[in-house]
Write a protein that holds these residues in place. Sequence first.
Motif, PDB file in Angstrom:
ATOM      1  N   GLU A 199      -9.037   2.507  -8.789  1.00  0.00           N
ATOM      2  CA  GLU A 199     -10.439   2.692  -8.386  1.00  0.00           C
ATOM      3  C   GLU A 199     -11.051   1.367  -7.927  1.00  0.00           C
ATOM      4  O   GLU A 199     -11.785   1.322  -6.932  1.00  0.00           O
ATOM      5  N   GLU A 200     -10.728   0.274  -8.623  1.00  0.00           N
ATOM      6  CA  GLU A 200     -11.225  -1.047  -8.227  1.00  0.00           C
ATOM      7  C   GLU A 200     -10.719  -1.421  -6.833  1.00  0.00           C
ATOM      8  O   GLU A 200     -11.478  -1.953  -6.017  1.00  0.00           O
TER       9      GLU A 200
ATOM     10  N   ARG B  92      -9.809   0.655  -4.465  1.00  0.00           N
ATOM     11  CA  ARG B  92     -10.460   1.541  -3.492  1.00  0.00           C
ATOM     12  C   ARG B  92     -11.900   1.092  -3.238  1.00  0.00           C
ATOM     13  O   ARG B  92     -12.344   1.025  -2.090  1.00  0.00           O
ATOM     14  N   LYS B  93     -12.624   0.758  -4.302  1.00  0.00           N
ATOM     15  CA  LYS B  93     -14.005   0.307  -4.138  1.00  0.00           C
ATOM     16  C   LYS B  93     -14.083  -0.987  -3.340  1.00  0.00           C
ATOM     17  O   LYS B  93     -14.977  -1.163  -2.513  1.00  0.00           O
TER      18      LYS B  93
ATOM     19  N   THR C 263     -13.992  -0.363   0.330  1.00  0.00           N
ATOM     20  CA  THR C 263     -15.005   0.571   0.830  1.00  0.00           C
ATOM     21  C   THR C 263     -16.260  -0.191   1.253  1.00  0.00           C
ATOM     22  O   THR C 263     -16.722  -1.082   0.546  1.00  0.00           O
TER      23      THR C 263
ATOM     24  N   THR D 235     -20.327   5.800   3.451  1.00  0.00           N
ATOM     25  CA  THR D 235     -19.278   4.889   2.997  1.00  0.00           C
ATOM     26  C   THR D 235     -17.996   5.181   3.755  1.00  0.00           C
ATOM     27  O   THR D 235     -17.712   6.325   4.113  1.00  0.00           O
TER      28      THR D 235
ATOM     29  N   THR E  75     -13.811   3.928   3.733  1.00  0.00           N
ATOM     30  CA  THR E  75     -12.745   3.172   3.075  1.00  0.00           C
ATOM     31  C   THR E  75     -11.678   2.818   4.098  1.00  0.00           C
ATOM     32  O   THR E  75     -11.176   3.682   4.810  1.00  0.00           O
TER      33      THR E  75
END
Length: 140
Positions: free
Chosen positions: A47-48, A50-51, A54, A66, A68
Motif C-alpha cells: 500500500e505504501e 502504491r500510495k 499515486t 488520483t 497511479t
Amino acid sequence: MSDLSAFFAENAAGDVTETLVVSERFQDRDGHPVPWKLRSITAAEDEECRKAATRRVKGKGGQYTTETSTEEYLAKMAVACVVFPNLKDAELQKSYGVLGAENLLRKMLRAGEYVNLIQKVQEINGYDKDMNELVDEVKN
C-alpha cells in the motif's frame, strides 16, 4: 467454534525469501553470477508503494482525480523487495551516477533483466496467479 490460533502472528508462515540471478553480468571473483536476494512484502508495505506512486491530477472541469503510475509502483515494489544488493547504498548509486533506488534499478539493469526482476517480485508477492487459478484453489 473455529480455532483462531492458526491466524496468530507467531503461527503464520514468515516472509518468502528467494534468490535470483537477475543478470549474468554481475559476477563474483570466480566468475560466477551473483544472485540477488528478494523478499516478499506485506499488504501494508505494498500500500505504501502504491500510495507513493499515486498523484492527484486535474481532470476535466477542474475536478481532481488520483492516478497511479504503474511503472513507478512496480519500481517501488521491486526496491522494497530487493534485500541484496542494497539499492539504497549511496556508493552503489554514485557508481551509476544516479540518486534514488528506483533510478539505480533502471540504470543498472538491461530492459529484459528489469522485466524478469519485476515478474519475480510479483510472483513472490502472490501476483503470479490468474483469476482462474484462484477460483480453482477456492473450490478445492
